[in-house]
Design a protein around this motif. Structure first.
Motif, PDB file in Angstrom:
ATOM      1  N   VAL A  10       8.363  -9.053  12.239  1.00  0.00           N
ATOM      2  CA  VAL A  10       8.306  -7.712  12.825  1.00  0.00           C
ATOM      3  C   VAL A  10       7.242  -6.905  12.096  1.00  0.00           C
ATOM      4  O   VAL A  10       7.318  -6.730  10.875  1.00  0.00           O
ATOM      5  N   THR A  11       6.255  -6.440  12.829  1.00  0.00           N
ATOM      6  CA  THR A  11       5.258  -5.526  12.292  1.00  0.00           C
ATOM      7  C   THR A  11       5.655  -4.136  12.749  1.00  0.00           C
ATOM      8  O   THR A  11       5.674  -3.858  13.946  1.00  0.00           O
ATOM      9  N   GLU A  12       5.993  -3.274  11.784  1.00  0.00           N
ATOM     10  CA  GLU A  12       6.456  -1.938  12.130  1.00  0.00           C
ATOM     11  C   GLU A  12       5.289  -1.000  12.380  1.00  0.00           C
ATOM     12  O   GLU A  12       4.285  -1.031  11.688  1.00  0.00           O
ATOM     13  N   TYR A  13       5.464  -0.183  13.374  1.00  0.00           N
ATOM     14  CA  TYR A  13       4.493   0.814  13.820  1.00  0.00           C
ATOM     15  C   TYR A  13       3.091   0.229  13.953  1.00  0.00           C
ATOM     16  O   TYR A  13       2.133   0.697  13.367  1.00  0.00           O
ATOM     17  N   ALA A  14       3.010  -0.819  14.726  1.00  0.00           N
ATOM     18  CA  ALA A  14       1.730  -1.465  15.010  1.00  0.00           C
ATOM     19  C   ALA A  14       0.974  -0.616  16.032  1.00  0.00           C
ATOM     20  O   ALA A  14       1.512  -0.244  17.065  1.00  0.00           O
ATOM     21  N   THR A  15      -0.259  -0.280  15.720  1.00  0.00           N
ATOM     22  CA  THR A  15      -1.053   0.509  16.651  1.00  0.00           C
ATOM     23  C   THR A  15      -1.687  -0.407  17.689  1.00  0.00           C
ATOM     24  O   THR A  15      -1.940  -1.581  17.425  1.00  0.00           O
ATOM     25  N   LYS A  16      -1.942   0.146  18.853  1.00  0.00           N
ATOM     26  CA  LYS A  16      -2.540  -0.662  19.918  1.00  0.00           C
ATOM     27  C   LYS A  16      -3.969  -1.070  19.590  1.00  0.00           C
ATOM     28  O   LYS A  16      -4.479  -2.031  20.124  1.00  0.00           O
ATOM     29  N   SER A  17      -4.615  -0.328  18.709  1.00  0.00           N
ATOM     30  CA  SER A  17      -6.004  -0.647  18.377  1.00  0.00           C
ATOM     31  C   SER A  17      -6.116  -1.823  17.410  1.00  0.00           C
ATOM     32  O   SER A  17      -7.188  -2.368  17.230  1.00  0.00           O
ATOM     33  N   SER A  18      -5.004  -2.201  16.796  1.00  0.00           N
ATOM     34  CA  SER A  18      -5.052  -3.335  15.867  1.00  0.00           C
ATOM     35  C   SER A  18      -5.157  -4.644  16.649  1.00  0.00           C
ATOM     36  O   SER A  18      -4.708  -4.754  17.776  1.00  0.00           O
ATOM     37  N   ASN A  19      -5.735  -5.634  16.024  1.00  0.00           N
ATOM     38  CA  ASN A  19      -5.924  -6.939  16.665  1.00  0.00           C
ATOM     39  C   ASN A  19      -4.811  -7.914  16.319  1.00  0.00           C
ATOM     40  O   ASN A  19      -5.031  -9.109  16.244  1.00  0.00           O
ATOM     41  N   GLN A  20      -3.613  -7.420  16.098  1.00  0.00           N
ATOM     42  CA  GLN A  20      -2.500  -8.269  15.722  1.00  0.00           C
ATOM     43  C   GLN A  20      -1.986  -9.041  16.926  1.00  0.00           C
ATOM     44  O   GLN A  20      -1.984  -8.547  18.049  1.00  0.00           O
ATOM     45  N   GLN A  21      -1.528 -10.248  16.654  1.00  0.00           N
ATOM     46  CA  GLN A  21      -0.965 -11.105  17.696  1.00  0.00           C
ATOM     47  C   GLN A  21       0.542 -10.914  17.728  1.00  0.00           C
ATOM     48  O   GLN A  21       1.196 -10.883  16.694  1.00  0.00           O
ATOM     49  N   GLY A  22       1.101 -10.787  18.903  1.00  0.00           N
ATOM     50  CA  GLY A  22       2.538 -10.650  19.044  1.00  0.00           C
ATOM     51  C   GLY A  22       2.887  -9.919  20.326  1.00  0.00           C
ATOM     52  O   GLY A  22       2.022  -9.624  21.149  1.00  0.00           O
ATOM     53  N   ILE A  23       4.162  -9.628  20.474  1.00  0.00           N
ATOM     54  CA  ILE A  23       4.676  -8.967  21.677  1.00  0.00           C
ATOM     55  C   ILE A  23       4.986  -7.521  21.340  1.00  0.00           C
ATOM     56  O   ILE A  23       5.732  -7.239  20.397  1.00  0.00           O
ATOM     57  N   SER A  24       4.418  -6.604  22.114  1.00  0.00           N
ATOM     58  CA  SER A  24       4.704  -5.185  21.922  1.00  0.00           C
ATOM     59  C   SER A  24       6.186  -4.917  22.154  1.00  0.00           C
ATOM     60  O   SER A  24       6.796  -5.513  23.041  1.00  0.00           O
ATOM     61  N   PHE A  25       6.738  -4.014  21.354  1.00  0.00           N
ATOM     62  CA  PHE A  25       8.174  -3.766  21.374  1.00  0.00           C
ATOM     63  C   PHE A  25       8.444  -2.267  21.223  1.00  0.00           C
ATOM     64  O   PHE A  25       7.903  -1.632  20.318  1.00  0.00           O
ATOM     65  N   PHE A  26       9.221  -1.711  22.146  1.00  0.00           N
ATOM     66  CA  PHE A  26       9.680  -0.326  22.080  1.00  0.00           C
ATOM     67  C   PHE A  26      11.166  -0.316  22.379  1.00  0.00           C
ATOM     68  O   PHE A  26      11.671  -1.204  23.048  1.00  0.00           O
ATOM     69  N   TYR A  27      11.862   0.723  21.926  1.00  0.00           N
ATOM     70  CA  TYR A  27      13.265   0.880  22.306  1.00  0.00           C
ATOM     71  C   TYR A  27      13.571   2.347  22.604  1.00  0.00           C
ATOM     72  O   TYR A  27      12.928   3.254  22.078  1.00  0.00           O
ATOM     73  N   ILE A  28      14.560   2.527  23.465  1.00  0.00           N
ATOM     74  CA  ILE A  28      15.126   3.847  23.753  1.00  0.00           C
ATOM     75  C   ILE A  28      16.632   3.693  23.686  1.00  0.00           C
ATOM     76  O   ILE A  28      17.206   2.824  24.342  1.00  0.00           O
TER      77      ILE A  28
END
Length: 122
Positions: free
Chosen positions: A82-100
Motif C-alpha cells: 500500500v502506497t499512502e497518498y500516492a499522487t496521480k503525477s507519480s509513475n508508481q505501478q499499482g491500482i488506484s484506491f479510494f474509499y468513502i
C-alpha cells in the motif's frame, strides 16, 4: 410534453446529484468498533478479487481517520503493498484506491464505497 421532459430532466439531475461525492474519506459517525469491523470486511472482499502479495494499492487520499488507518494496517497485514497518498503525477505501478465511508440520508446504515481503479464496490 415539454413539462414532462422538464420533470424527467430534474429527476435525472436529482438522482445524479445524490450519487456524486466530491470528496473521499470518512463521513460516518459510526463507532470505532463498527468502523474496525467494516475495515475487516472490506479487506476480506479485496482478498476475494485481488490476491495479496501480488497487488499494489495506490491510496490516492489521506487517511487521517480511524477507519482509513485501520484499513491500511489490515491490508498490509494481509500482504498487500500500500502506497499512502500516492499522487496521480507519480509513475508508481499499482491500482488506484479510494474509499468513502458514509451514512445514506434517512437510514441507520453505514455504507462503504471502494473505488479500485475503474471498479466501484459498495
Amino acid at each position: 410534453m415539454k413539462i414532462f421532459q422538464a420533470i424527467m430532466m430534474l429527476l435525472v439531475l436529482a438522482v445524479l446529484n445524490g450519487c456524486h461525492h466530491a470528496d473521499y474519506g470518512n463521513f460516518s459517525e459510526a463507532s470505532i468498533p463498527v468502523q474496525d469491523a467494516m475495515a475487516q470486511d472490506a479487506v476480506q472482499i479485496l482478498k476475494a478479487y485481488y490476491p495479496p502479495a501480488k497487488t499494489t494499492w495506490l491510496l490516492r487520499q489521506k487517511t487521517h481517520d480511524g477507519f482509513g488507518k485501520h484499513l491500511v494496517y489490515l491490508m498490509r497485514l494481509q500482504g498487500y503493498s500500500v502506497t499512502e497518498y500516492a499522487t496521480k503525477s507519480s509513475n508508481q505501478q499499482g491500482i488506484s484506491f479510494f474509499y468513502i465511508l458514509d451514512r445514506p440520508v434517512k437510514t441507520h446504515l453505514t455504507r462503504i464505497t471502494l473505488t479500485l481503479g475503474n471498479t466501484l464496490l459498495s
